[in-house]
Design an enzyme around this catalytic site. Structure first.
Site, PDB file in Angstrom:
ATOM      1  N   MET A  18     -15.301  -6.722   4.938  1.00  0.00           N
ATOM      2  CA  MET A  18     -15.222  -5.950   3.687  1.00  0.00           C
ATOM      3  C   MET A  18     -16.378  -4.956   3.661  1.00  0.00           C
ATOM      4  O   MET A  18     -17.555  -5.350   3.670  1.00  0.00           O
ATOM      5  CB  MET A  18     -15.268  -6.869   2.470  1.00  0.00           C
ATOM      6  N   CYS A 101      -7.424   0.420   7.324  1.00  0.00           N
ATOM      7  CA  CYS A 101      -8.147   0.973   6.171  1.00  0.00           C
ATOM      8  C   CYS A 101      -7.292   2.041   5.466  1.00  0.00           C
ATOM      9  O   CYS A 101      -6.786   2.951   6.117  1.00  0.00           O
ATOM     10  CB  CYS A 101      -9.486   1.569   6.625  1.00  0.00           C
ATOM     11  N   GLY A 202      -4.247 -11.155   2.605  1.00  0.00           N
ATOM     12  CA  GLY A 202      -3.707 -10.614   1.370  1.00  0.00           C
ATOM     13  C   GLY A 202      -3.486 -11.681   0.323  1.00  0.00           C
ATOM     14  O   GLY A 202      -2.792 -12.668   0.568  1.00  0.00           O
ATOM     15  N   ASP A 203      -4.144 -11.468  -0.835  1.00  0.00           N
ATOM     16  CA  ASP A 203      -3.945 -12.357  -1.988  1.00  0.00           C
ATOM     17  C   ASP A 203      -4.272 -13.811  -1.700  1.00  0.00           C
ATOM     18  O   ASP A 203      -3.505 -14.709  -2.055  1.00  0.00           O
ATOM     19  CB  ASP A 203      -2.497 -12.265  -2.500  1.00  0.00           C
ATOM     20  N   ARG A 226     -11.224 -10.857  -0.793  1.00  0.00           N
ATOM     21  CA  ARG A 226     -11.716 -10.849  -2.177  1.00  0.00           C
ATOM     22  C   ARG A 226     -11.875 -12.255  -2.754  1.00  0.00           C
ATOM     23  O   ARG A 226     -12.662 -12.453  -3.681  1.00  0.00           O
ATOM     24  CB  ARG A 226     -10.779  -9.991  -3.039  1.00  0.00           C
TER      25      ARG A 226
HETATM   26  C1  LIG Z   1     -14.149  -3.846  -1.016  1.00  0.00           C
HETATM   27  C2  LIG Z   1     -13.287  -4.097   0.179  1.00  0.00           C
HETATM   28  C3  LIG Z   1     -13.687  -3.639   1.413  1.00  0.00           C
HETATM   29  C4  LIG Z   1     -12.867  -3.862   2.533  1.00  0.00           C
HETATM   30  N1  LIG Z   1     -13.298  -3.436   3.757  1.00  0.00           N
HETATM   31  C5  LIG Z   1     -12.547  -3.707   4.858  1.00  0.00           C
HETATM   32  C6  LIG Z   1     -13.018  -3.376   6.152  1.00  0.00           C
HETATM   33  O1  LIG Z   1     -14.120  -2.864   6.348  1.00  0.00           O
HETATM   34  N2  LIG Z   1     -12.196  -3.659   7.197  1.00  0.00           N
HETATM   35  C7  LIG Z   1     -10.965  -4.253   7.030  1.00  0.00           C
HETATM   36  O2  LIG Z   1     -10.259  -4.494   8.000  1.00  0.00           O
HETATM   37  N3  LIG Z   1     -10.533  -4.600   5.823  1.00  0.00           N
HETATM   38  C8  LIG Z   1     -11.285  -4.355   4.742  1.00  0.00           C
HETATM   39  N4  LIG Z   1     -10.851  -4.762   3.513  1.00  0.00           N
HETATM   40  C9  LIG Z   1      -9.569  -5.472   3.406  1.00  0.00           C
HETATM   41  C10 LIG Z   1      -9.744  -6.994   3.431  1.00  0.00           C
HETATM   42  O3  LIG Z   1     -10.283  -7.420   4.660  1.00  0.00           O
HETATM   43  C11 LIG Z   1      -8.395  -7.701   3.181  1.00  0.00           C
HETATM   44  O4  LIG Z   1      -7.519  -7.431   4.244  1.00  0.00           O
HETATM   45  C12 LIG Z   1      -7.736  -7.273   1.877  1.00  0.00           C
HETATM   46  O5  LIG Z   1      -8.682  -7.253   0.827  1.00  0.00           O
HETATM   47  C13 LIG Z   1      -6.571  -8.185   1.508  1.00  0.00           C
HETATM   48  O6  LIG Z   1      -6.987  -9.481   1.259  1.00  0.00           O
HETATM   49  P1  LIG Z   1      -7.184 -10.051  -0.259  1.00  0.00           P
HETATM   50  O7  LIG Z   1      -5.983  -9.548  -1.070  1.00  0.00           O
HETATM   51  O8  LIG Z   1      -7.178 -11.534  -0.081  1.00  0.00           O
HETATM   52  O9  LIG Z   1      -8.457  -9.482  -0.761  1.00  0.00           O
HETATM   53  C14 LIG Z   1     -11.640  -4.545   2.393  1.00  0.00           C
HETATM   54  C15 LIG Z   1     -11.257  -5.008   1.130  1.00  0.00           C
HETATM   55  C16 LIG Z   1     -12.055  -4.808   0.032  1.00  0.00           C
HETATM   56  C17 LIG Z   1     -11.611  -5.342  -1.309  1.00  0.00           C
END
Ligand SMILES: Cc1cc2nc3c(=O)[nH]c(=O)nc-3n(C[C@H](O)[C@H](O)[C@H](O)COP(=O)(O)O)c2cc1C
Length: 337
Positions: A18, A101, A202-203, A226
């Protein structure tokens, strides 16, 4: 168990990269609670090559921060291969390539999820990376660019042909960004089409949602993003839940306050005393999420300028019994499903 290259994980969940968040202090706090494999946030290959000092700091690690993956972003092979040479000395366990991204500044250059539009080019680039390094290479993709062009399966097959050792898939399109629901079906299709480990993303905000990702997609591992914000306990709780089927108790206010103070301390060491309170503001909000009557404390955290001021706020948070009942309960979590 999950195996990616030489990395074997007892529990198949991983701290996802992240940007601006998964720095060394954040990763170390998650590791305390059983996170085995973590990722540094995405790093631009060009920024690395130009020896940007900020980038050097972002990729710093230490012996206890292992196993560790780094994620590279870029589209030009020359810069990516030079970046690989530069990071060789860190001996990361995994090199991940970002094709996920969604940020316009990134995709307008064809980078990140912009790569989803060019599966063949992505395949070539991944092959060049695989040929250039002895370290296992993985890729992170999305479901597709938009709902009309969901092509994760095709992209994933090109990636597998390139010789990668694992694939991360965020089950949303680029157009969705981080909103809308994750598409389990597309992750399942990728899992069924490939022979390498597939890690779903995701989620996943709770142990039950981690389990749901496994159940709905058949994936081999889950990347937690997250769900770990202000919540490093998710690793311990998920391990317990997958082992026993019991939904564990949430940490009490004292454990939360202890970890807030420890996290703040390591941020001071890493980012220095001036930046630390600024960096910690969002963490204050995340750690106190779901506790009652914390709004005035959060407002003050946004004005805090020193470590001591922040520590006083953490002490106030701990000392006020009215916060103690966490609004988000396990049964809320179950209702979500
Ligand atoms: C603030 C933020 C920064 C992120 N930065 C990256 C990153 O640098 N590289 C990447 O592959 N995914 C990045 N992601 C995506 C997360 O790794 C993840 O795939 C995405 O948030 C979905 O998962 P979640 O719904 O459980 O949060 C980022 C997500 C957030 C919220």
């Amino acid at each position: 168990m999950l195996k990616i290259g030489q990395v074997t994980l007892t529990y198949p969940f991983i701290l996802a990269p992240m940007a601006g968040i998964t720095d060394l202090p954040f990763r170390m706090i998650c590791r305390r609670y059983g996170c085995e494999l973590a990722f540094i946030e995405m790093i631009s290959a060009k920024a690395l090559v130009y020896e940007n000092r900020k980038t050097e700091k972002m990729i710093a690690t230490r012996a206890e921060d292992r196993p560790l993956g780094i994620q590279l972003l870029g589209t030009e092979q020359e810069f990516i291969l030079r970046a690989l040479d530069l990071i060789r000395k860190y001996e990361y366990e995994i090199i991940d390539f970002n094709a996920a991204c969604p940020v316009t500044k990134v995709t307008s250059k064809g980078e990140g999820s912009g790569m989803m539009k060019e599966p063949r080019k992505l395949g070539h680039l991944l092959k060049a990376i695989v040929d250039h390094t002895d370290i296992p290479v993985t890729v992170k993709i999305r479901a597709g660019w938009d709902e009309k062009s969901v092509n994760a399966r095709e992209v994933a097959l090109y990636a597998q042909d390139a010789g990668i050792k694992g694939l991360f898939i965020h089950g949303r399109t680029r157009e969705q960004g981080y909103s809308g629901k994750v598409d389990y079906q597309v992750i399942r299709e990728v899992k069924e089409a490939l022979d390498i480990p597939i890690i779903g993303s995701g989620d996943v905000f709770s142990p039950l949602q981690v389990k749901r990702m496994f159940d709905e997609t058949g994936c081999d591992g889950v990347a937690i993003a997250r769900g770990a914000l202000g919540n490093p306990w998710i690793f311990r709780e998920t391990a317990e839940f997958l082992k026993s089927g019991m939904v564990p108790l949430r940490p009490d206010i004292h454990e939360v306050a202890d970890i807030m103070a420890a996290h703040l301390r390591s941020i001071v060491e890493y980012h220095g005393p001036v930046m630390a309170p600024v960096v910690f503001r969002k963490l204050f909000v995340w750690y106190t999420k779901g506790f009652r009557d914390v709004k005035p404390l959060k407002d003050r955290a946004f004005r805090a300028k020193t470590e001591d001021e922040m520590l006083d706020l953490i002490a106030e948070f701990r000392g006020n019994e009215s916060h103690a009942a966490k609004a988000v309960t396990v049964s809320d979590d179950l209702r979500e499903l």
